[in-house]
Design an enzyme around this catalytic site. Structure first.
Site, PDB file in Angstrom:
ATOM      1  CG  ASP A  71     -17.817 -30.929 -31.123  1.00  0.00           C
ATOM      2  OD1 ASP A  71     -18.236 -31.735 -30.433  1.00  0.00           O
ATOM      3  OD2 ASP A  71     -18.862 -30.225 -31.802  1.00  0.00           O
ATOM      4  CG  ASP A 482     -26.282 -29.842 -29.246  1.00  0.00           C
ATOM      5  OD1 ASP A 482     -26.594 -28.796 -29.198  1.00  0.00           O
ATOM      6  OD2 ASP A 482     -25.253 -30.147 -28.768  1.00  0.00           O
TER       7      ASP A 482
END
Length: 886
Positions: A71, A482
């Site tokens: 992404d 993350d």
């Protein structure tokens, strides 16, 4: 758990970095800056994965040819010989950083050398640039770009649907692209060189994750989400007649053309109330399979169904493996076994707890089995085994209670593909890695199939901060989005675990005590729990600190040089200071909330801060700060600064924006005054590393624009001259997060990327010869050449050439010649200019790598074509001088 992935400094970027406004200063003259040549080898500090892989694409004509898209971290090609992934978009530069987000990828099965990528990261204002379709004729080794008049969203909601980009399997000059934001369906008839909208396509989509979102992120119309050809309705060389298109519209999700795109109609009888995430066609049996979800993903989805459409009769059949009432997830990943087309697999992509689920049918969806099921709740029986020893951090240090297990089978499992040539091999992407198996058919015989990470080489972390301690077992400490961050003791090996106790969802800042590097502090984001942690053993083990009232996020933290105290500027409240390890905090005065804080690396009571154009200094351990009188600093908050180890009050500050002050500043009086370097046009990071041989000042590293060129630069003479140490093939998009040299190894530098992990460079100039050179007029003397084929495929190859100056004088220009033994032809060459006549090739320097110091090297690379054989050149000449072939 990858719940948010927003560009690290997107607000700073949109504030002026990429707006194309005037520079704060004119470019310096050539006398002010020297761009000397040095050869760097670039690698990743191994983490293996770390990010969402929304798409995996196998070529259906050539065995072992596969691609993965990420992404925000580019695209990759599978290398079967090493079972690793090769990055393909490292050449994306600063000005087009958004093109590291890949929303779709297509591999041409008519000509397997061709591959296409639809790129662009955000469709809202966060990405100021439009999207593009990249096309390659050498499997991604080099690219050409077709710009689009709209944005694409590789990191937008719905990015796991697809593929939006598709090549006609019969006439491969024809491609289709499904666009978001109401831009419709687009078509190319010249192999992706130009694109035009399909004006008569009837539906641009209407689904948005959250129409009320004022940022434009969740409120964007997800648009047209997949294109699928029915290859049985065409013949080689003619356009395929039947094309299916998926639209983000719960009532009108599937459209079809039966006349090669001339007209389109809604497919009759289709299910409503759901979004079709994919359309996978089994042309052998005449079935189109569609996984449906009530949401666009990749995080959300509470209900779902699986449907099968018979293309010959128009019959729709609900083939859901479980009743709709029993789903708490949507379906997305779907694949068929091209060797046995009746075999179908699907994923419950949004089943976060207790685990994702994989479903498998061998009778075209008539009956299904599950990858795991309950024996008696909460106990599970698995058809699989998992071995994450190659990426042990995938357990996340968890020890959950049943029915959860560690490691998990996955989450966000929107990409799932069975190898079209090998029924036993399957890969699927998760929010953190690519998992795969090579004995999948054990599932059908009642045995267990083995799952392990298949992700080596794919590095997809967003890096917020970096630190390289001068001593101790940690070579590198990283603060990551993350997955928190890692302590690397060996850059070539995957660490056993990310930072834990606590395990931040994202670490925003870290610092070690300069004279006592065993003491380390880090801060970060966490849904619930403390936002600060400490280590007394160089980052090997951690314990949580206590938050002061009001903290909502990590912010930045600074450790005193001896580790006796800390200053923390968290999100949600003002700057705080503490003695010891944060059992209690006191509010600092004289400094605004949100300031960036750093410590002096010599005086343990001196700390610094910066906010909105003002520099702040504390001499009492962070209790009180005083604004410096320094002026002319960047007015915004896109600034990073550091104090030099070993010298009190020596500070370097980088940052700014194109609509104001922008560059690199230096202070030698503790921030009282700053001097702007006239030879640096723009700078965004600053770091220090081991000094060059004979130098008395540490080596400087920066991500900057110098001499009109964006790149990673090094100076060994306090910024008087600079060497660009990366090249056009190694740019990694946006590199403005952090940079640091290695205090133990001259020339080694660590670069933070936004999606390509921690990149580090090693210099070939092991002597530490310095940033500038004393040029001599002609390239004479001894030379050596290393010629290496780095990738080879049917009819094509990629090679790297390293030219070393083994003489005693510097070169101010060079021209290297050779002859190919088998008539090979250069297709594209970078970091040099070239000519070719017959088998003879001459490569000449470009302006920035003309100067090669004695003992240094310069490198360039190229792609080429071959037939019959691809032998290496036997001899090389630098002008009239024969070079040693290494």
């Amino acid at each position: 758990m990858r719940r948010t992935r927003i560009l690290t400094a997107v607000l700073a970027l949109t504030a002026g970095l990429l707006t194309g406004g005037p520079l704060a200063l004119a470019a310096p003259s050539s006398a002010e800056v020297t761009l000397a040549a040095d050869t760097y080898t670039w690698k990743n500090a191994r983490i293996d994965g770390g990010g969402f892989v929304p798409g995996i694409v196998f070529n259906r004509a050539e065995r072992n040819l596969a691609y993965a898209r990420t992404d925000i971290g580019g695209a990759y090609r599978w290398q079967e010989s090493t079972k690793t992934w090769t990055p393909l978009l490292d050449s994306v530069g600063w000005d087009r950083w958004g093109h590291t987000g890949v929303v779709s990828l297509a591999s041409d099965s008519v000509d397997p050398n061709k591959v296409y990528a639809a790129v662009g990261t955000y469709t809202n204002s966060w990405d100021p640039g439009n999207g593009a379709v990249l096309r390659s004729g050498d499997r991604g080794a080099s690219w050409q770009r077709a710009d689009l008049p709209f944005k694409l969203g590789g990191n937008m909601p719905g990015r796991g649907m697809g593929e939006r980009l598709a090549v006609d399997p019969n006439r491969n000059s024809v491609l289709y692209l499904g666009a978001p934001s109401g831009k419709g369906l687009w078509r190319s008839t010249d192999s992706g060189a130009t694109w035009s909208q399909v004006a008569n396509f009837p539906n641009v989509g209407n689904y948005a994750q959250d129409p009320t979102d004022t940022s434009g992120y969740a409120s964007d119309n997800q648009g047209i989400v997949w294109v699928t050809f029915d290859e049985s309705t065409g013949t080689a060389g003619s356009t395929t007649r039947t094309i299916y298109v998926g639209v983000a519209d719960k009532d009108n999700a599937v459209y079809r053309s039966t006349d090669a795109g001339a007209t389109w109609s809604r497919v009759a009888g289709q299910p409503t109330g759901y979004l079709a995430h994919k359309g996978v066609l089994d042309a052998t049996n005449g079935y189109l399979y569609l996984p449906y979800s009530d949401k666009g993903g990749p995080y959300d989805g509470g209900k779902g169904q699986l449907w099968r459409y018979a293309t010959a009769t128009g019959t729709w059949t609900n083939i859901s493996p479980v009743a709709e009432a029993d789903t708490y997830y949507g379906f997305s990943g779907l694949t068929i076994d091209r060797q046995k087309p009746g075999t179908v697999m699907a994923t419950a992509y949004s089943s976060w707890w207790p685990d994702t689920q994989l479903f498998r049918s061998t009778d075209s969806g008539g009956t299904w089995t599950k990858a795991w099921d309950y024996t008696s709740y909460p106990n599970r029986s698995n058809r699989f085994t998992m071995d994450v020893s190659s990426s042990p951090w995938l357990t996340f240090g968890a020890n959950p209670s049943p029915p959860e297990q560690s490691p998990k089978l996955g989450w966000m499992t929107e990409s799932l593909e069975i190898d079209p040539f090998n029924s036993n091999r399957m890969m699927y992407g998760t929010g953190a890695t690519i998992y795969g198996t090579e004995n999948l058919t054990n599932w059908d015989s009642g045995g267990q199939f083995s799952i392990r990470p298949m992700v080596q080489g794919l590095e997809e972390t967003a890096v917020n901060d970096l630190a390289a301690p001068p001593s101790g077992g940690a070579v590198l400490l990283s603060a990551l989005g993350d997955i928190g961050g890692f302590r690397h003791t060996d850059l070539t090996k995957v660490p056993s675990m990310m930072f834990t106790s606590p395990n931040f969802t994202s670490t925003t800042s870290l610092d070690y005590a300069e004279t006592n590097p065993g003491i380390v502090a880090r801060v970060g984001n966490l849904d619930s729990g403390p936002h600060v942690a400490f280590s007394t053993d160089n980052g090997a083990n951690w314990f949580a600190g206590t938050d002061p009232s009001g903290v909502s996020g990590g912010g930045t933290i600074a450790s005193a040089s001896d580790g006796s105290r800390f200053v923390w500027s968290p999100a949600g409240t003002g700057v705080q200071y503490t003695t010891g390890f944060g059992t209690s905090w006191s509010a600092s005065t004289g400094i605004p909330a949100g300031a960036v804080v750093e410590s002096d690396r010599v005086d343990p009571r001196t700390f610094y801060g910066f906010k909105s154009g003002r520099f702040y200094v504390s001499s009492d351990g962070g209790a009180t700060f005083t604004a410096s009188a320094a002026t002319g600093l960047p007015a915004g908050d896109s600034v990073r600064f550091k104090a030099l180890p070993g010298t009190k009050g020596d500070i370097w500050l980088a940052g700014g924006a194109t609509d104001g002050a922008y560059g690199l500043w230096h202070s030698t009086d503790g921030g009282t005054t700053f001097t702007k370097l006239s030879n640096v046009e723009q700078a965004d990071t600053i770091g220090f590393g081991k000094a060059a041989t004979g130098a008395t000042y540490q080596t400087l590293y920066t991500s900057a624009k110098i001499g009109g060129i964006r790149g990673i630069f090094r100076s060994t003479d306090k910024g008087t001259t600079w060497t660009r140490i990366n090249d056009d093939a190694h740019q990694w998009g946006w590199t403005g997060g952090a940079i640091t040299g290695d205090p133990r190894v001259y020339g080694r530098v660590y670069v933070a990327t936004n999606g390509r992990g921690v990149v580090y460079g090693e210099s070939s100039d092991s002597s530490g010869g310095g940033g500038g050179t004393d040029p001599t007029p002609t390239p004479t003397g001894a030379c050596a050449v290393t010629y290496k084929v780095t990738s080879e495929w049917s009819g094509g190859f990629q090679a790297d050439v390293q030219l070393s100056n083994t003489g005693t004088t510097a070169w101010t220009g060079w021209s290297l010649g050779w002859s190919f033994p088998n008539g090979q032809t250069v297709s594209q060459l970078w970091n040099a200019e070239y000519t070719q006549s017959g088998a003879t090739v001459t490569a000449k320097n470009v302006n920035w790598n003309a100067n090669v110091a004695a003992g240094s090297s310069v490198s360039f690379g190229f792609t080429g074509s071959w037939s019959g054989a691809n032998g290496k050149p036997a001899a090389f000449k630098l002008g009239d001088q024969s070079c040693t072939v290494v």
